[in-house]
Design a protein around this motif. Structure first.
Motif, PDB file in Angstrom:
ATOM      1  N   LYS A 160      47.980  65.979 -39.127  1.00  0.00           N
ATOM      2  CA  LYS A 160      47.965  64.837 -39.881  1.00  0.00           C
ATOM      3  C   LYS A 160      46.560  64.221 -40.023  1.00  0.00           C
ATOM      4  CE  LYS A 160      51.729  61.828 -39.388  1.00  0.00           C
ATOM      5  NZ  LYS A 160      52.463  60.903 -38.512  1.00  0.00           N
ATOM      6  N   CYS A 161      45.671  64.536 -39.063  1.00  0.00           N
ATOM      7  CA  CYS A 161      44.137  63.959 -39.092  1.00  0.00           C
ATOM      8  C   CYS A 161      43.707  64.958 -40.420  1.00  0.00           C
ATOM      9  CB  CYS A 161      43.381  64.539 -37.908  1.00  0.00           C
ATOM     10  SG  CYS A 161      43.910  63.615 -36.675  1.00  0.00           S
ATOM     11  N   ALA A 162      43.933  66.327 -40.268  1.00  0.00           N
ATOM     12  CA  ALA A 162      43.463  67.139 -41.323  1.00  0.00           C
ATOM     13  C   ALA A 162      43.742  66.749 -42.885  1.00  0.00           C
ATOM     14  CB  ALA A 162      43.556  68.501 -41.222  1.00  0.00           C
ATOM     15  N   GLN A 163      44.887  66.573 -43.000  1.00  0.00           N
ATOM     16  CA  GLN A 163      45.456  66.212 -44.446  1.00  0.00           C
ATOM     17  C   GLN A 163      44.809  64.620 -44.717  1.00  0.00           C
ATOM     18  OE1 GLN A 163      46.990  67.818 -46.367  1.00  0.00           O
ATOM     19  NE2 GLN A 163      47.558  69.623 -45.076  1.00  0.00           N
ATOM     20  N   TYR A 164      44.747  63.639 -43.798  1.00  0.00           N
ATOM     21  CA  TYR A 164      43.908  62.377 -43.949  1.00  0.00           C
ATOM     22  C   TYR A 164      42.633  62.618 -44.434  1.00  0.00           C
ATOM     23  CZ  TYR A 164      47.964  59.830 -41.760  1.00  0.00           C
ATOM     24  OH  TYR A 164      49.191  59.280 -41.542  1.00  0.00           O
ATOM     25  N   VAL A 165      42.075  63.383 -43.713  1.00  0.00           N
ATOM     26  CA  VAL A 165      40.402  63.524 -43.962  1.00  0.00           C
ATOM     27  C   VAL A 165      40.450  64.136 -45.625  1.00  0.00           C
ATOM     28  CG1 VAL A 165      38.592  65.157 -43.616  1.00  0.00           C
ATOM     29  CG2 VAL A 165      39.513  63.923 -41.918  1.00  0.00           C
ATOM     30  N   ALA A 166      41.442  65.299 -45.873  1.00  0.00           N
ATOM     31  CA  ALA A 166      41.208  65.992 -47.094  1.00  0.00           C
ATOM     32  C   ALA A 166      41.539  64.971 -48.279  1.00  0.00           C
ATOM     33  CB  ALA A 166      42.508  66.941 -47.204  1.00  0.00           C
ATOM     34  N   ARG A 167      42.343  64.118 -47.974  1.00  0.00           N
ATOM     35  CA  ARG A 167      42.886  63.031 -48.790  1.00  0.00           C
ATOM     36  C   ARG A 167      41.513  62.155 -49.257  1.00  0.00           C
ATOM     37  NH1 ARG A 167      46.190  58.210 -46.714  1.00  0.00           N
ATOM     38  NH2 ARG A 167      44.461  58.216 -45.483  1.00  0.00           N
ATOM     39  N   ASP A 168      40.938  61.642 -48.248  1.00  0.00           N
ATOM     40  CA  ASP A 168      39.848  60.805 -48.423  1.00  0.00           C
ATOM     41  C   ASP A 168      38.519  61.424 -49.022  1.00  0.00           C
ATOM     42  OD1 ASP A 168      41.114  59.097 -46.705  1.00  0.00           O
ATOM     43  OD2 ASP A 168      39.981  59.367 -45.091  1.00  0.00           O
ATOM     44  N   ILE A 169      38.560  62.909 -48.467  1.00  0.00           N
ATOM     45  CA  ILE A 169      37.310  63.494 -49.570  1.00  0.00           C
ATOM     46  C   ILE A 169      37.804  63.466 -50.891  1.00  0.00           C
ATOM     47  CG2 ILE A 169      36.400  65.608 -49.796  1.00  0.00           C
ATOM     48  CD1 ILE A 169      36.687  66.217 -46.707  1.00  0.00           C
ATOM     49  N   ARG A 170      38.852  63.864 -51.322  1.00  0.00           N
ATOM     50  CA  ARG A 170      39.320  63.823 -52.629  1.00  0.00           C
ATOM     51  C   ARG A 170      39.143  62.610 -53.193  1.00  0.00           C
ATOM     52  NH1 ARG A 170      43.910  67.323 -51.121  1.00  0.00           N
ATOM     53  NH2 ARG A 170      45.091  65.610 -50.807  1.00  0.00           N
ATOM     54  N   ALA A 171      39.569  61.537 -52.630  1.00  0.00           N
ATOM     55  CA  ALA A 171      39.172  60.158 -53.217  1.00  0.00           C
ATOM     56  C   ALA A 171      37.819  59.786 -53.471  1.00  0.00           C
ATOM     57  CB  ALA A 171      39.931  59.110 -52.363  1.00  0.00           C
ATOM     58  N   ALA A 172      37.026  60.154 -52.395  1.00  0.00           N
ATOM     59  CA  ALA A 172      35.631  60.086 -52.639  1.00  0.00           C
ATOM     60  C   ALA A 172      35.156  60.969 -53.653  1.00  0.00           C
ATOM     61  CB  ALA A 172      34.875  60.442 -51.134  1.00  0.00           C
ATOM     62  N   LEU A 173      35.505  62.063 -53.916  1.00  0.00           N
ATOM     63  CA  LEU A 173      34.928  62.789 -55.033  1.00  0.00           C
ATOM     64  C   LEU A 173      35.190  62.077 -56.248  1.00  0.00           C
ATOM     65  CD1 LEU A 173      35.530  66.516 -54.003  1.00  0.00           C
ATOM     66  CD2 LEU A 173      33.255  65.333 -54.110  1.00  0.00           C
ATOM     67  N   THR A 225      37.867  70.242 -55.768  1.00  0.00           N
ATOM     68  CA  THR A 225      38.665  69.437 -55.280  1.00  0.00           C
ATOM     69  C   THR A 225      40.046  70.016 -54.540  1.00  0.00           C
ATOM     70  OG1 THR A 225      39.764  68.814 -57.119  1.00  0.00           O
ATOM     71  CG2 THR A 225      38.225  67.329 -56.503  1.00  0.00           C
ATOM     72  N   SER A 226      40.365  71.012 -54.827  1.00  0.00           N
ATOM     73  CA  SER A 226      41.929  71.774 -54.205  1.00  0.00           C
ATOM     74  C   SER A 226      41.214  72.593 -53.280  1.00  0.00           C
ATOM     75  CB  SER A 226      42.555  72.190 -55.385  1.00  0.00           C
ATOM     76  OG  SER A 226      42.080  73.209 -56.291  1.00  0.00           O
ATOM     77  N   VAL A 227      40.867  73.769 -53.749  1.00  0.00           N
ATOM     78  CA  VAL A 227      40.471  75.059 -52.858  1.00  0.00           C
ATOM     79  C   VAL A 227      39.387  74.578 -51.719  1.00  0.00           C
ATOM     80  CG1 VAL A 227      39.692  77.352 -52.696  1.00  0.00           C
ATOM     81  CG2 VAL A 227      40.921  76.552 -54.724  1.00  0.00           C
ATOM     82  N   ASP A 228      38.359  74.241 -52.130  1.00  0.00           N
ATOM     83  CA  ASP A 228      37.194  73.759 -51.230  1.00  0.00           C
ATOM     84  C   ASP A 228      37.642  72.568 -50.237  1.00  0.00           C
ATOM     85  OD1 ASP A 228      35.546  75.883 -51.970  1.00  0.00           O
ATOM     86  OD2 ASP A 228      35.029  74.347 -53.599  1.00  0.00           O
ATOM     87  N   VAL A 229      38.267  71.659 -50.583  1.00  0.00           N
ATOM     88  CA  VAL A 229      38.887  70.474 -49.697  1.00  0.00           C
ATOM     89  C   VAL A 229      39.891  71.262 -48.888  1.00  0.00           C
ATOM     90  CG1 VAL A 229      40.207  68.368 -49.590  1.00  0.00           C
ATOM     91  CG2 VAL A 229      38.416  68.483 -51.376  1.00  0.00           C
ATOM     92  N   GLU A 230      40.710  72.068 -49.547  1.00  0.00           N
ATOM     93  CA  GLU A 230      41.666  72.863 -48.766  1.00  0.00           C
ATOM     94  C   GLU A 230      41.163  73.554 -47.303  1.00  0.00           C
ATOM     95  OE1 GLU A 230      45.872  74.423 -48.853  1.00  0.00           O
ATOM     96  OE2 GLU A 230      44.867  72.400 -49.436  1.00  0.00           O
ATOM     97  N   SER A 263      31.750  73.177 -47.832  1.00  0.00           N
ATOM     98  CA  SER A 263      31.477  71.864 -47.639  1.00  0.00           C
ATOM     99  C   SER A 263      30.309  71.698 -48.534  1.00  0.00           C
ATOM    100  CB  SER A 263      30.900  71.953 -46.331  1.00  0.00           C
ATOM    101  OG  SER A 263      32.181  72.317 -45.257  1.00  0.00           O
ATOM    102  N   ARG A 264      29.416  72.635 -48.667  1.00  0.00           N
ATOM    103  CA  ARG A 264      28.103  72.567 -49.499  1.00  0.00           C
ATOM    104  C   ARG A 264      28.599  72.184 -50.825  1.00  0.00           C
ATOM    105  NH1 ARG A 264      25.567  77.314 -46.951  1.00  0.00           N
ATOM    106  NH2 ARG A 264      24.089  76.282 -45.311  1.00  0.00           N
ATOM    107  N   LYS A 265      29.764  72.780 -51.201  1.00  0.00           N
ATOM    108  CA  LYS A 265      29.911  72.679 -52.685  1.00  0.00           C
ATOM    109  C   LYS A 265      30.602  71.215 -52.866  1.00  0.00           C
ATOM    110  CE  LYS A 265      31.844  77.176 -54.347  1.00  0.00           C
ATOM    111  NZ  LYS A 265      32.931  77.736 -54.670  1.00  0.00           N
ATOM    112  N   ILE A 266      31.135  70.625 -51.843  1.00  0.00           N
ATOM    113  CA  ILE A 266      31.567  69.083 -51.991  1.00  0.00           C
ATOM    114  C   ILE A 266      30.278  68.261 -51.727  1.00  0.00           C
ATOM    115  CG2 ILE A 266      32.926  67.675 -50.682  1.00  0.00           C
ATOM    116  CD1 ILE A 266      34.935  70.014 -50.192  1.00  0.00           C
TER     117      ILE A 266
END
Lengths: 586, 589
Positions: free
Chosen positions: B98-111, B135-140, B324-327
């Motif tokens: 859950k934590c991981a997916q929440y963080v992924a969602r937040d990163i995508r939204a921030a991007l 937004t998909s592979v790197d966030v994953e 992470s650098r790419k993001i």
């Protein structure tokens, strides 16, 4: 698996058999080690063990372990050969299939999905091959042999093992059934997310201009939330697996020891009791081998839906029937060189109910310029596409050099034609490789020829200004050139083929009038003797053509010279008046 | 994104620090999860001890009678531990996910939010494909790092340290032997893994090359087909494919060999335990009996999971670091400069350019000190050869780009002092390249004017000649436009014109608004456009000079400078560049 088998050649199939045989040997060797330990334990318990014996037994175990390792390495090597060969074969197979597609097939699939089938789905197959192929062979063999071992040691414990296997299998089935629908929902959410991102990049100006930030954010956040939701749901279902395995494997050992205690209690006589006890020690090792084999099988099973989906998508491409087949060949001598003729041609796009072209007839004579004009969607480009047989005419005949296009080898036909499509697409490489693109069946373009073509195409001037001249890099699509430059490069590319028939599909639209005029007069010299077909929007660019064809809703509504058409064709007159040409014509 | 090289060189510590920001909201949840997970690993470590106790009890009673009461109570204790262990592990893996997916969602939204603030000039360097991959592979990758490498860190430390401690308590010499054997095995497999990295890189590169080839072939399919490039393409594809097969074979071999290597290590450890244990038992050293050997076999097996984790963590983290650098690189793209705060309640429509200078890069200036004042209600035409800077001028007015120096003002207010949203409410623009959203025709037309009524909508549809198109669409106005929808370039452009028309902006910009529309349709629309530009400040860029003859003033641009100004008649009489352009339009082909 179907796809994998298709790309196994004879050698691979043979290797596969060898691999299976070798792995059986390896597993037999490896599973023998715990039974040696059982023997040691027996001797230890009964006090018959001597120091020298221990060393000997250890060496025996080590020998088994090492030979199992060596054989396994050999198997790994062969698996990597077969695996990489199949992956390469799949990629090669798709590419060679797709490149022979005609436009009907491509548009039926859609360029986007075709690209992702060739790249993403091939990558999924590749990951499956590299992660699972070895396990796929090894795990079932291991499972079967360990079960035989357990059975031979003490059948009652096989019951315990059976319960654990049944529980795990049930768990996997439940996981599979509940997770499977989520997987497709997740990939739909992922597609929506990708669409939102793509729109964000390509439509950023519209978003700014229309203050659409809120809308964009809402659409993206919804897709993002869905994506997270489905990803989380399916991962949470999968998260049952590992804790269950850990507890079950320990539980199995506990069960064996408890039952062992009862069995031993029931036996009279120490030697018998010791034998059971030693088997228990060995069983703990077998059970862990069994569980790791099971876990591996489950890993494969869980990655199967993705692989099967990719496989299905690839097979759809590979099994697609070609709609346009190569003709028998027309040979060198053709009856009417430089002519193009349409005889009562009708055409509809695949999947469309309505005709895009109806009853089109015209003839182009060598050295003549023919223009086609008409509104958006009137069928101009469709006419052009039928000449190099990019699409197949439904009814009627299309003849080039007096021979039906269906009778040519595709290469023969297209070697005669220099086609400049509406969108100016360039390939990554250099200016040189772009202008000298393709084959014309006669020569490979040299720098000299490329330069001459570029001069005619009015591209030489800006190419010379570039630091690296003709060796300047071109990015995929030609994005590092302006629209006008791209158009001039694509025109030069057609000139470089030195064809007998030129086709320009609205190819001058991005040029300003001065460049346009210069290009046109240069072209006139170079193309003298060749037939030219021009699709245009501006009357000024086509009014001097020998023959002008006016199209409307897929039909020819007028044919003749500019003056004739002004007199007799209403639609032409309308077009002309919309461009203020009546006054200019005076 | 070359200018962001600094991000690409960020140290690992810096990267982690910046990513921690995304994890902050979930700190409490993560801490609880890790505590539960760690208690699970403590329970896990207790198990070998319990099982070896069974062996002890049985061994003690093997010559006489086994204490079945002890077996039972031990059995119950084991079952309780196993159940508790199951729930701890389950709680941990679900919560961590859950934590991981929440963080992924937040990163995508921030991007995504970031993209709205990115200066448009940077968009030339952003490709949608690359962005989607990020937004998909790197966030994953980051997501996996959280659930598989950062989260389980403490758990694995506890497992490793705990197992070692328990082994030392049971028997020091055996513990030492096991540790040496396991450690040596781990080092060897780490070495093999490190060898696979360059092979994998080579494989990825060959793969990327093939993907580009496929993409180009299909995107430029008309050219491929009509230029007979099939043979060339197949042979260059096959060359890439061969090198791909070679590198894949090597990396797959190295990868495959890890499994037998790990079982060899396990087997050797097993042999070492049997050898040393038996020897000590026979010699009667340190009170070693069968139960100790059983315990060690279980402990050594328990070691393999944390050791695999620690062996793999470096590789995992290096992948995460790259991702992470790419993001961060995206998050570091320069943003639009500060928004202004002023407002313009009543727009008269006076636009003034004062000594405007601009270039897309520092070396080449496109606009060299442009000056012009446009009175309210004027229709301004901008003409000139390709590359003269016509679109650039109106893009500067839209603030898609920022002027290098000079100013552009509306009713005396510098556009930089207006919030972007206010500016874009004032200005309406039909762009050269029509862009339609993957939404219904209705939503596309109403994009910038969501409040418009149905009457207005129908009126605009009629004026733009869209009635026929809409009547042929399966769901009329509510047909969703996608890449597959059969809408021609001309029709697309008409929809974008309708979009701007219904917005009814104070100032109108038409950048080649009818370039894809055929001339007959254009004539129809022209009337509507003329009506729209009446008494409204408007800028018109057009190739077809016939469409701008009635402009109040025509700016003739060449290489970023106004070379002529005047109305159609004046300019034609002057016999300069405009007259030249105008006449060449009608020159014979």
């Amino acid at each position: 698996m179907k796809l994998i088998f298709r790309f196994l050649n004879k050698k691979d199939r043979l290797l596969a058999l060898v691999i299976i045989a070798v792995i059986i040997v390896q597993v037999l060797l490896e599973t023998h080690i715990p039974s040696i330990m059982s023997g040691i334990s027996n001797m230890l318990q009964s006090g018959t063990m001597e120091t020298g014996m221990i060393g000997l037994k250890a060496i025996e175990m080590l020998a088994f372990a090492l030979s199992a390792f060596v054989i396994a390495c050999f198997a790994s090597y062969m698996i990597s050969i077969v695996g990489s060969h199949v992956c390469g074969g799949i990629r090669k197979g798709i590419f060679e299939k797709v490149i022979d597609f005609s436009f009907s097939e491509v548009s039926e699939f859609g360029v986007g999905t075709l690209i992702s089938r060739c790249t993403d789905d091939a990558a999924v197959m590749q990951d499956f091959m590299s992660d699972c192929l070895q396990l796929l062979v090894q795990a079932p063999v291991m499972l079967v042999i360990v079960i035989i071992h357990i059975f031979m040691v003490r059948p009652i414990w096989l019951g315990f093992a059976g319960i654990v296997i049944a529980l795990l299998v049930a768990l996997v089935i439940v996981m599979f059934i509940t997770a499977l629908p989520l997987v497709s929902k997740r990939s739909m959410a992922r597609d929506r997310l990708a669409t939102a991102t793509r729109e964000h990049v390509y439509g950023i100006r519209e978003i700014h201009a229309g203050n659409g930030y809120g809308k964009q954010k809402k659409a993206y956040d919804e897709a993002n939330e869905d994506m997270m939701h489905y990803q989380l749901k399916s991962n949470i279902i999968l998260s049952f697996f590992s804790p269950s395995v850990i507890s079950l494997v320990h539980g199995l050992s506990v069960a064996v020891y408890i039952s062992g205690a009862y069995i031993i209690q029931a036996i009279d006589g120490t030697p018998g009791r010791i034998a059971v006890f030693s088997d228990m020690v060995a069983f703990v090792s077998y059970s862990s081998l069994m569980v790791s084999a099971l876990v591996n099988i489950v890993t494969i099973v869980l990655s199967a839906p993705g692989m099967m989906n990719a496989q299905k998508r690839i097979l759809e491409v590979l099994d697609k029937e070609y709609t346009i087949r190569d003709g028998a060949g027309a040979g060198e001598e053709t009856p009417e060189k430089g002519t193009v003729e349409f005889r009562n041609v009708c055409f509809k796009y695949p999947g469309s109910a309505e005709n895009a072209l109806t009853d089109i007839s015209f003839k182009i004579r060598p050295g003549q310029t023919t223009a086609i004009i008409g509104g958006t969607g009137s069928g101009k480009t469709s006419v052009l596409n039928l000449i190099p047989r990019l699409y197949e005419a439904g009814e009627g005949e299309v003849l080039v050099d007096g021979i039906n296009v269906k009778e040519y080898h595709m290469n023969e036909l297209r070697n005669r034609i220099g086609y400049v499509p509406q969108s100016s697409y360039l390939f990554s490489g250099t200016i040189m490789s772009n202008i000298g693109y393709g084959e014309n069946g006669r020569f490979r373009a040299t720098l000299e020829e490329v330069r001459k073509a570029a001069e005619t195409g009015q591209a030489d001037e800006f190419i010379r200004m570039k630091e690296e001249g003709y060796e300047s890099k071109v990015q995929s699509g030609g994005t590092n050139f302006s629209g006008g430059q791209r158009q001039r490069l694509t025109i030069s590319r057609a000139i470089c083929r030195d064809p007998e028939i030129y086709i320009f599909d609205d190819s001058f639209s991005a040029l300003d009038f001065k460049t346009d005029a210069r290009l046109r007069s240069a072209l006139k010299e170079t193309t003298a003797g060749a037939s030219v077909i021009i699709v245009g929007q501006r009357i000024s660019t086509i009014r001097d053509a020998d023959n002008i064809i006016v199209m409307d809703s897929g039909r020819i509504v007028g044919q003749g010279t500019h003056e004739e058409l002004l007199r007799k064709c209403d639609i032409y007159r309308e077009i002309a008046s919309s461009q203020n040409l009546e006054e200019a014509a005076v | 994104m070359n200018e962001n090289n600094r991000t690409a060189e960020l140290g690992g510590g810096e990267v982690i620090k910046r990513l921690l920001v995304f994890m902050k909201p979930y700190t409490a949840m993560m801490i609880i999860t890790i505590i539960v997970g760690t208690s699970g690993s403590v329970l896990n470590i207790l198990i070998p001890g319990q099982i070896s106790k069974f062996a002890e009890i049985i061994q003690d009673g093997i010559g006489s009678s086994i204490d079945m009461g002890a077996v039972k109570s031990l059995g119950i204790r084991c079952v309780i531990i196993l159940i508790a262990l199951f729930f701890c592990n389950l709680f941990y893996s679900r919560r961590m996910e859950k934590c991981a997916q929440y963080v992924a969602r937040d990163i995508r939204a921030a991007l995504n939010d970031k993209l709205n603030r990115v200066a448009l000039i940077c968009y030339d360097r952003i490709s949608a494909g690359d962005l989607i991959a990020r937004t998909s592979v790197d966030v994953e990758h980051i997501c996996i790092a959280i659930s598989k490498s950062i989260g389980p860190l403490l758990i694995n430390v506890v497992l490793l340290v705990g197992a070692i401690i328990f082994m030392f308590i049971r028997c020091v010499p055996m513990a030492l032997c096991v540790i040496v054997s396991v450690l040596a095995g781990t080092l060897v497999s780490m070495y093999v893994t490190s060898k696979t990295i360059p092979m994998r890189t080579a494989q990825r590169m060959a793969q990327a090359r093939m993907n580009i080839q496929i993409d180009e072939t299909l995107t430029g399919f008309v050219v491929v087909k009509s230029y007979n490039a099939e043979n060339d393409l197949v042979s260059s594809f096959n060359a890439s494919n061969d090198s791909y097969v070679k590198s894949m074979q090597k990396s797959q071999f190295a990868n495959n060999i890890l499994t037998p290597l790990m079982s060899l290590v396990n087997n050797i450890t097993y042999v070492v335990i049997c050898l040393v244990g038996s020897f000590m038992m026979v010699k009667g050293i340190g009170g070693v009996d069968i139960s100790v050997i059983v315990a060690f076999i279980l402990y050594s097996r328990m070691l393999s999971s944390p050791l695999n984790y620690f062996a793999g963590i470096l590789g995992m983290l290096s992948i995460t670091l790259v991702s992470s650098r790419k993001i961060l690189e995206l998050l570091d793209i320069p943003e639009n400069v500060d928004e202004g705060q002023k407002s313009l309640p009543e727009v008269r429509g006076e636009v003034a350019f004062k000594d405007v200078r601009f270039g897309y890069n520092r070396e080449r200036e496109i606009i060299h000190g442009f000056n012009a004042t446009i009175r309210p209600g004027m229709k301004v035409a901008i003409v000139g050869p390709t590359g003269a800077g016509k679109s650039t001028l109106v893009n500067l007015l839209m603030r898609f780009y920022e002027t290098d120096s000079g100013s552009i003002s509306i009713d005396g207010v510098d556009v930089k002092e207006l919030p972007r949203e206010t500016l874009h409410d004032i200005l309406g623009m039909v762009m050269q390249e029509s862009f339609l959203f993957e939404a219904s025709i209705r939503d596309n037309i109403l994009y910038a004017a969501p409040g418009a009524g149905d009457d207005e909508l129908q009126d605009v549809i009629h004026k733009c000649g869209l009635s026929y198109l809409i009547s042929t669409m399966p769901e009329g106005l509510d047909t969703v436009l996608s890449a597959q929808t059969a809408v021609s370039a001309g029709q697309r452009q008409l929809i974008t014109i309708a979009r701007t028309m219904i917005k009814n902006p104070a100032i109108l910009i038409l950048d080649e608004a009818t370039s894809s529309v055929d001339t007959r349709t254009e004539l129809l629309i022209q009337k509507a456009l003329d009506e729209l530009t009446k008494d409204r400040t408007s800028f018109v860029i057009a190739h077809r000079l016939s469409t701008i003859k009635n402009a109040d003033v025509i700016f003739v641009l060449n290489e970023g400078d106004i070379v002529e100004t005047g109305n159609h008649e004046e300019l034609l009489a002057a016999g300069g560049l405009y007259a030249d352009l105008y006449h060449s339009q009608f020159e014979a082909a």
